[in-house]
Enzyme design. Structure first.
Site, PDB file in Angstrom:
ATOM      1  N   GLY A   1       0.781  -1.277  -0.097  1.00 50.36           N
ATOM      2  CA  GLY A   1      -0.157  -0.084   0.139  1.00 50.36           C
ATOM      3  C   GLY A   1       0.928   1.315   0.163  1.00 50.36           C
ATOM      4  O   GLY A   1       2.016   1.330  -0.335  1.00 50.36           O
ATOM      5  N   ARG A   2       0.297   2.339   0.234  1.00 48.32           N
ATOM      6  CA  ARG A   2       0.905   3.465   0.533  1.00 48.32           C
ATOM      7  C   ARG A   2       2.412   3.489   1.236  1.00 48.32           C
ATOM      8  O   ARG A   2       3.466   3.841   0.698  1.00 48.32           O
ATOM      9  CB  ARG A   2       0.252   4.689   0.926  1.00 48.32           C
ATOM     10  N   ILE A   3       2.235   2.980   2.461  1.00 49.14           N
ATOM     11  CA  ILE A   3       3.563   2.876   3.339  1.00 49.14           C
ATOM     12  C   ILE A   3       4.568   1.906   2.827  1.00 49.14           C
ATOM     13  O   ILE A   3       5.993   1.846   2.533  1.00 49.14           O
ATOM     14  CB  ILE A   3       3.361   2.788   4.687  1.00 49.14           C
TER      15      ILE A   3
ATOM     16  N   ALA B   1       6.515   5.487  14.679  1.00 47.98           N
ATOM     17  CA  ALA B   1       7.061   5.629  13.272  1.00 47.98           C
ATOM     18  C   ALA B   1       6.452   7.131  12.624  1.00 47.98           C
ATOM     19  O   ALA B   1       6.954   7.465  11.593  1.00 47.98           O
ATOM     20  CB  ALA B   1       6.558   4.460  12.477  1.00 47.98           C
TER      21      ALA B   1
ATOM     22  N   THR C   1       6.579  -1.998  11.612  1.00 46.97           N
ATOM     23  CA  THR C   1       6.014  -0.524  11.962  1.00 46.97           C
ATOM     24  C   THR C   1       4.582  -0.688  11.349  1.00 46.97           C
ATOM     25  O   THR C   1       3.741   0.471  11.609  1.00 46.97           O
ATOM     26  CB  THR C   1       6.640   0.520  10.968  1.00 46.97           C
TER      27      THR C   1
ATOM     28  N   HIS D   1       6.190   2.874  19.379  1.00 43.57           N
ATOM     29  CA  HIS D   1       5.275   3.244  18.481  1.00 43.57           C
ATOM     30  C   HIS D   1       5.283   4.721  18.041  1.00 43.57           C
ATOM     31  O   HIS D   1       4.218   5.490  18.225  1.00 43.57           O
ATOM     32  CB  HIS D   1       3.903   2.747  19.096  1.00 43.57           C
TER      33      HIS D   1
ATOM     34  N   GLU E   1       0.844  -3.169  23.664  1.00 35.73           N
ATOM     35  CA  GLU E   1       1.508  -2.001  24.271  1.00 35.73           C
ATOM     36  C   GLU E   1       0.878  -1.325  25.401  1.00 35.73           C
ATOM     37  O   GLU E   1      -0.383  -1.427  25.375  1.00 35.73           O
ATOM     38  CB  GLU E   1       1.413  -1.075  22.843  1.00 35.73           C
TER      39      GLU E   1
ATOM     40  N   ARG F   1       1.315  -3.178  12.965  1.00 39.42           N
ATOM     41  CA  ARG F   1       0.665  -3.405  14.312  1.00 39.42           C
ATOM     42  C   ARG F   1       1.413  -4.686  15.139  1.00 39.42           C
ATOM     43  O   ARG F   1       1.550  -5.550  14.348  1.00 39.42           O
ATOM     44  CB  ARG F   1      -0.695  -3.594  14.131  1.00 39.42           C
TER      45      ARG F   1
END
Ligand code: DGY
Length: 329
Positions: free
Chosen positions: A158-160, A290, A239, A288, A270, A241
Site C-alpha cells: 500500500g502507500r507505506i 514511526a 511498523t 510506536h 502496548e 501493528r
C-alpha cells in the site's frame, strides 16, 4: 465561523492548532492530557456529543459503539483503525475517518531507520561507546549486515509499503512484495517490484518489512512457521501493528538466532513488551513512534479535526472509511 451547538469530544491531547480550529466553529470538550478515559468515563463524557476525535488507544468495539447516542462521526487520529469496529459503526450510521497519506513518508523513513539500525547495530554501538568498553579497532567489532544490493521483501504494498520499497530502490535493493492483490503494473514497474508468494518472500528476503493492516486475517501473520522460513541472516521490521507478529515466537527466534535481528515499533500489548525482547541485543525497540515527526503529527491532528468539522457541517469528510453511509439526496 461562530460556535454552533454541535459538540465535539477530543479524547486525548492533540496539536493545539487542531483544537483551535475546532473551537472556532464548535463547542469542544477537550481532554487535554494523555491518560485517556476509561470506557465508563468515555460513555459518560460522550453524552450530547456529535463528533469524537479519538486515538488508536481508544477502543470503540461494537458494545461501545452501540452505546453512542447522537454521535455522527468518529475521527481517528491515525491511519490504522483496528481500534474501531467500522462495521458496527456503519450499522449505527456513524461515519468513521482516518488520516492517510500525511504520514506515509514519515513512517517509511522510520521503518528504514529501524532496518538500518538493526542491520548495522547502531543502538548496540551507541551503548558500547557509552559504556567505556571501547579500547581499540578490531576487524570484527560490531560487524553487521550490508543493506545495499540486498533483497527487501515488503508485505503489503500500500502507500507505506511502496514508500519503503522506494527507499530500498535507492539502496540498490531488489524488491519483492506480497499482497492479497497484485499492485498495478505501473507501480510494479516504478519500484521494479516482483509479486511473490508469502513463502517465497520469507525464504528469499534479507529484510522483511511489514505493512499490512491488523485484521482477523493478519493476526499472527508472522509466527513460528514463518520465522522458520526466513534466512538466518534475515532482519524483520514491524511498523504496522504489534499483533501481526507472534511476539513470543519472534523473541524465541531472535534468542536462538534463527533470524539475525529485528526492528520493532509496535507490540502485541502496548506499552508492554515481551520480557525476552528487553534482554536481547539483536532487536531495536521503539515506542510506536514511526509517524512521530512534528510536521506529521501536526498534520494528522488537523486532518482528524477537518474530518470531524466536515461531517458536522454536512460535507463529506475527506477520509471517509464507510462511504456507503454518504448517500446524498
Ligand atoms: C497510525 O497512524 O496508524 C500509526 O500507528 C500511528 O501514527
Amino acid at each position: 465561523m461562530r460556535p454552533v451547538a454541535a459538540q465535539i469530544l477530543i479524547t486525548k491531547r492533540i496539536y493545539p492548532e487542531a483544537v483551535q480550529f475546532l473551537r472556532s466553529a464548535f463547542e469542544v470538550d477537550y481532554v487535554d492530557h494523555d491518560d485517556g478515559l476509561t470506557p465508563e468515563q468515555l460513555r459518560a463524557r460522550v453524552r450530547g456529543k456529535a463528533a469524537i476525535v479519538c486515538q488508536l488507544t481508544d477502543r470503540f468495539d461494537a458494545a461501545m459503539i452501540d452505546s453512542l447516542e447522537g454521535v455522527r462521526i468518529l475521527a481517528n487520529v491515525a491511519v490504522g483503525y483496528d481500534n474501531i469496529d467500522v462495521a458496527a459503526a456503519t450499522r449505527r450510521g456513524i461515519l468513521v475517518t482516518n488520516t492517510p497519506d500525511v504520514l506515509t513518508e514519515t513512517t517509511a523513513d522510520f521503518a528504514f531507520a529501524l532496518l538500518m539500525a538493526a542491520a548495522r547495530r547502531i543502538v548496540e554501538a551507541h551503548a558500547f561507546v557509552h559504556s567505556g568498553e571501547w579500547r581499540r579497532w578490531t576487524i570484527d567489532l560490531l560487524v553487521g549486515y550490508d543493506i545495499f544490493n540486498k533483497t527487501l521483501g515488503v508485505f503489503g504494498l500500500g502507500r507505506i509499503g511502496q514508500a519503503v520499497a522506494r527507499r530500498g530502490l535507492g539502496f540498490g535493493m531488489k524488491i519483492l512484495y506480497h499482497d492479497l492483490r497484485r499492485a498495478p503494473e505501473e507501480v510494479e514497474a516504478a519500484l521494479n517490484a516482483r509479486w511473490v508468494s508469502k513463502e517465497e518472500l520469507l525464504a528469499e528476503s534479507d529484510f522483511v518489512s511489514l505493512h499490512v493492516p491488523l485484521t482477523a486475517g493478519t493476526r499472527h501473520f508472522i509466527g513460528a512457521a514463518e520465522l522458520a522460513r526466513m534466512k538466518p541472516t534475515a532482519i524483520l521490521v514491524n511498523t504496522a501493528r504489534g499483533p501481526v507478529v507472534d511476539e513470543a515466537a519472534l523473541a524465541e527466534a531472535l534468542e536462538r538466532k534463527t533470524i539475525a535481528a529485528a526492528g520493532l515499533d509496535v507490540f502485541e500489548a502496548e506499552p508492554k513488551v515481551h520480557p525476552k525482547l528487553l534482554d536481547l541485543n539483536n532487536v531495536v525497540l521503539a515506542p510506536h513512534i514511526a509517524s512521530a515527526s512534528v510536521e506529521t503529527r501536526r498534520r494528522m491532528s488537523m486532518m482528524a479535526a477537518e474530518n470531524a468539522a466536515a461531517a458536522l457541517s454536512g460535507r463529506r469528510p475527506p477520509n471517509l472509511l464507510n462511504p456507503e453511509l454518504w448517500i446524498q439526496p
